[in-house]
Write a protein that holds these residues in place. Sequence first.
Motif, PDB file in Angstrom:
ATOM      1  N   ILE A  19       0.878  -1.100   0.012  1.00 17.53           N
ATOM      2  CA  ILE A  19       0.233   0.000  -0.088  1.00 17.53           C
ATOM      3  C   ILE A  19       0.729   1.370  -0.046  1.00 17.53           C
ATOM      4  O   ILE A  19       0.475   2.106  -0.840  1.00 17.53           O
ATOM      5  CB  ILE A  19      -1.031  -0.004   1.141  1.00 17.53           C
ATOM      6  CG1 ILE A  19      -2.072  -1.173   0.939  1.00 17.53           C
ATOM      7  CG2 ILE A  19      -1.608   1.366   1.437  1.00 17.53           C
ATOM      8  CD1 ILE A  19      -3.007  -1.435   2.290  1.00 17.53           C
ATOM      9  N   PHE A  20       1.735   1.307   0.850  1.00 15.61           N
ATOM     10  CA  PHE A  20       2.425   2.667   1.000  1.00 15.61           C
ATOM     11  C   PHE A  20       4.007   2.418   0.086  1.00 15.61           C
ATOM     12  O   PHE A  20       4.461   3.561  -0.062  1.00 15.61           O
ATOM     13  CB  PHE A  20       2.855   2.790   2.542  1.00 15.61           C
ATOM     14  CG  PHE A  20       1.890   2.780   3.549  1.00 15.61           C
ATOM     15  CD1 PHE A  20       0.951   4.006   3.102  1.00 15.61           C
ATOM     16  CD2 PHE A  20       1.451   1.959   4.371  1.00 15.61           C
ATOM     17  CE1 PHE A  20      -0.182   4.299   4.078  1.00 15.61           C
ATOM     18  CE2 PHE A  20       0.354   2.134   5.237  1.00 15.61           C
ATOM     19  CZ  PHE A  20      -0.442   3.353   5.078  1.00 15.61           C
ATOM     20  N   PRO A  26       8.856   3.839   6.170  1.00 19.62           N
ATOM     21  CA  PRO A  26       9.500   4.341   7.219  1.00 19.62           C
ATOM     22  C   PRO A  26       8.759   5.654   7.628  1.00 19.62           C
ATOM     23  O   PRO A  26       8.788   5.961   9.060  1.00 19.62           O
ATOM     24  CB  PRO A  26      10.824   4.520   6.904  1.00 19.62           C
ATOM     25  CG  PRO A  26      11.114   3.647   5.488  1.00 19.62           C
ATOM     26  CD  PRO A  26       9.752   3.618   4.979  1.00 19.62           C
ATOM     27  N   THR A  27       8.225   6.377   6.781  1.00 18.37           N
ATOM     28  CA  THR A  27       7.673   7.630   7.208  1.00 18.37           C
ATOM     29  C   THR A  27       6.404   7.406   8.053  1.00 18.37           C
ATOM     30  O   THR A  27       6.206   7.899   9.062  1.00 18.37           O
ATOM     31  CB  THR A  27       7.612   8.644   6.291  1.00 18.37           C
ATOM     32  OG1 THR A  27       8.578   8.810   5.311  1.00 18.37           O
ATOM     33  CG2 THR A  27       6.967   9.808   6.661  1.00 18.37           C
ATOM     34  N   ARG A  34       4.816   7.445  16.544  1.00 15.94           N
ATOM     35  CA  ARG A  34       4.752   8.875  17.393  1.00 15.94           C
ATOM     36  C   ARG A  34       3.050   9.155  18.001  1.00 15.94           C
ATOM     37  O   ARG A  34       2.858   9.378  19.014  1.00 15.94           O
ATOM     38  CB  ARG A  34       4.612  10.001  16.384  1.00 15.94           C
ATOM     39  CG  ARG A  34       5.024  11.367  17.149  1.00 15.94           C
ATOM     40  CD  ARG A  34       5.342  12.556  16.307  1.00 15.94           C
ATOM     41  NE  ARG A  34       6.522  12.188  15.618  1.00 15.94           N
ATOM     42  CZ  ARG A  34       6.592  12.278  14.255  1.00 15.94           C
ATOM     43  NH1 ARG A  34       5.976  12.717  13.568  1.00 15.94           N
ATOM     44  NH2 ARG A  34       7.867  12.071  13.636  1.00 15.94           N
ATOM     45  N   THR A  35       2.156   8.840  17.153  1.00 15.50           N
ATOM     46  CA  THR A  35       0.957   8.723  17.477  1.00 15.50           C
ATOM     47  C   THR A  35       0.466   7.951  18.635  1.00 15.50           C
ATOM     48  O   THR A  35      -0.296   8.083  19.598  1.00 15.50           O
ATOM     49  CB  THR A  35      -0.149   8.360  16.294  1.00 15.50           C
ATOM     50  OG1 THR A  35       0.202   9.420  15.243  1.00 15.50           O
ATOM     51  CG2 THR A  35      -1.681   8.311  16.637  1.00 15.50           C
TER      52      THR A  35
END
Length: 106
Positions: A19-20, A26-27, A34-35
């Motif tokens: 998908i990414f 990695p981003t 972080r979330t």
Amino acid sequence: MFDIGFVKLVLLLVLALIIFGPDELPTVARKAARTLRRLRRLAEAATGEIKAGLGPEHADLNLMDLHPRRFVKKHLLDDLDGDRHPYDDRPLLPYGEHPPYDTDAT
């Protein structure tokens, strides 16, 4: 918590990669981590505020004990006499023995 096994984890990683893509993965992972950290800090702060609001007499309160399953197990099932679990299929009486019957009570 999520009951994710090794196969499911690998499948999720492969889907995320598709998908990414390898450049954005990695981003996205960094943002997700972080979330999750922010959510964990928010939950810890809310727990601290609840305990502070209840006062010192409830300092030993564990909020996980208020989950309905744990609450029932702690307050109802732990008080049973004997070694028998309430969902166990073993009979309480020996084979052939009838339960006591009080004719005056019926």
